[in-house]
Design an enzyme around this catalytic site. Sequence first.
Site, PDB file in Angstrom:
ATOM      1  N   GLU A  26      -0.045  -0.105  -9.629  1.00  0.00           N
ATOM      2  CA  GLU A  26      -1.507  -0.258  -9.621  1.00  0.00           C
ATOM      3  C   GLU A  26      -2.191   1.057  -9.262  1.00  0.00           C
ATOM      4  O   GLU A  26      -1.846   1.703  -8.266  1.00  0.00           O
ATOM      5  CB  GLU A  26      -1.898  -1.353  -8.610  1.00  0.00           C
ATOM      6  N   LYS A  38     -13.149  -6.796  -8.545  1.00  0.00           N
ATOM      7  CA  LYS A  38     -13.747  -6.889  -7.214  1.00  0.00           C
ATOM      8  C   LYS A  38     -15.238  -7.138  -7.376  1.00  0.00           C
ATOM      9  O   LYS A  38     -15.932  -6.377  -8.070  1.00  0.00           O
ATOM     10  CB  LYS A  38     -13.525  -5.583  -6.440  1.00  0.00           C
ATOM     11  N   ASP A  45       0.550  -0.573  -4.984  1.00  0.00           N
ATOM     12  CA  ASP A  45      -0.822  -0.105  -5.208  1.00  0.00           C
ATOM     13  C   ASP A  45      -1.011   1.250  -4.528  1.00  0.00           C
ATOM     14  O   ASP A  45      -1.026   1.345  -3.305  1.00  0.00           O
ATOM     15  CB  ASP A  45      -1.809  -1.130  -4.630  1.00  0.00           C
ATOM     16  N   LYS A  74       0.848  -1.177   0.000  1.00  0.00           N
ATOM     17  CA  LYS A  74       0.000   0.000   0.000  1.00  0.00           C
ATOM     18  C   LYS A  74       0.890   1.235   0.000  1.00  0.00           C
ATOM     19  O   LYS A  74       1.560   1.531   1.003  1.00  0.00           O
ATOM     20  CB  LYS A  74      -0.926  -0.030   1.224  1.00  0.00           C
ATOM     21  N   ASP A 117      -7.621  -0.718 -11.101  1.00  0.00           N
ATOM     22  CA  ASP A 117      -8.524  -1.310 -10.111  1.00  0.00           C
ATOM     23  C   ASP A 117      -9.749  -0.419  -9.920  1.00  0.00           C
ATOM     24  O   ASP A 117     -10.805  -0.648 -10.532  1.00  0.00           O
ATOM     25  CB  ASP A 117      -7.752  -1.511  -8.791  1.00  0.00           C
TER      26      ASP A 117
HETATM   27 MG    MG Z   1      -6.049  -2.119  -5.662  1.00  0.00          MG
END
Ligand code: MG
Length: 367
Positions: free
Chosen positions: A218, A265, A193, A165, A241
């Site tokens: 990402e 997702k 990401d 992250k 994403d």
């Molecule tokens: Mg992501």
Amino acid sequence: MKIEAIRVWQCDLPLREGRYSWSEGKFVEVFDATVVEIVADTGLTGAGEVCPLGPFYLPAYGPGARAGIRELGPHLIGLDPRATGVVEAVMDRALLGHPYVKSALDMACWDLAGKAAGLPVATLMGGRFGASVALYRAISQSEPAAMAENVAGYRAHGYAKFQLKVGGDPATDIARIRAVAGVLAPGEVLVADANTGWTSGDALRVAAAVREVDVWIEQPCRTYEECLGVRRAISQPFILDENIDGLAAFLRAHQDGAMNAINLKISKVGGLTKARRIRDLCVALGYPMTIEDSWGGDVVTAAIAHLAHSTPERFRFSATDFNSYGTVSFADGAPRRIDGRMAAADAPGLGVTLRAEVLGAPAFVIR
Ligand code: MG
């Protein structure tokens, strides 16, 4: 078979690590999951779940899921839950948008369709590829050395793919990526990401500074246009994403050559019916996917396992075992990680049984 009732629970999912942190200082300590059980007139039941990543990740929040299900549920009474296409059409007509609200209901219909057919959802979705599904581990945002240490710890659980992250201060993010890259073992995969946290300038600075590192980038920026600009300017492989929130967004990004892989997702796109449609197009058009959800517990993890297991391995970038991140288990039969992998259950439907002793009395019931 007809839908007779829908039971709805709220369930808190505290984190084992205490806190999950990502871009722009956002964090969650207890996730707010909504669990549904659709009851058919035959007595069969189907389970579904939706769990937003807090109220500020996507346009979704915990109480909103329940408010939406209260609005939408009555439209489903009397429908055949096995007719997932009809249920999808009725939901899209009755409530515009709000894909996450529809996800738990759609998931429960797939569970019921599988139970009615005596087949696992993975079989209904095309059949199993391989014996199990490799998982990735999200590494919560922290200081660079602590993140590198966490990677070493999670490697011991069998994970070989790590999603850092980032999306914070560019200089710190460069240090995070370098620190983790420095402890990676051969064959391990690294994803940075940013979760929309960088400006396009931040993204270009980070990408240029880590040019020598084998890392995927990402979702660097908030808008699709910013991401596309960054994508065209950098050399690293690129994942979209948050911007891939449905089929139209995916097709546009495909036409633009905007990514090398996507994060699919389930609740972001409105449930298993819509996720499977995008999955099938990704397979046809050549995009590997991380198959997962915003967050979740046992039922979301089971749904991920069935969708991922029925995806050809070449296009299965990764998947997530969310139920191992939390401390609360509310369903038996959910997948359990073994050596960094999980498998879809062989039992009919999603293979899960809700645990009444954990969930308690429903928050409300729709009849
Ligand atoms: Mg992501």
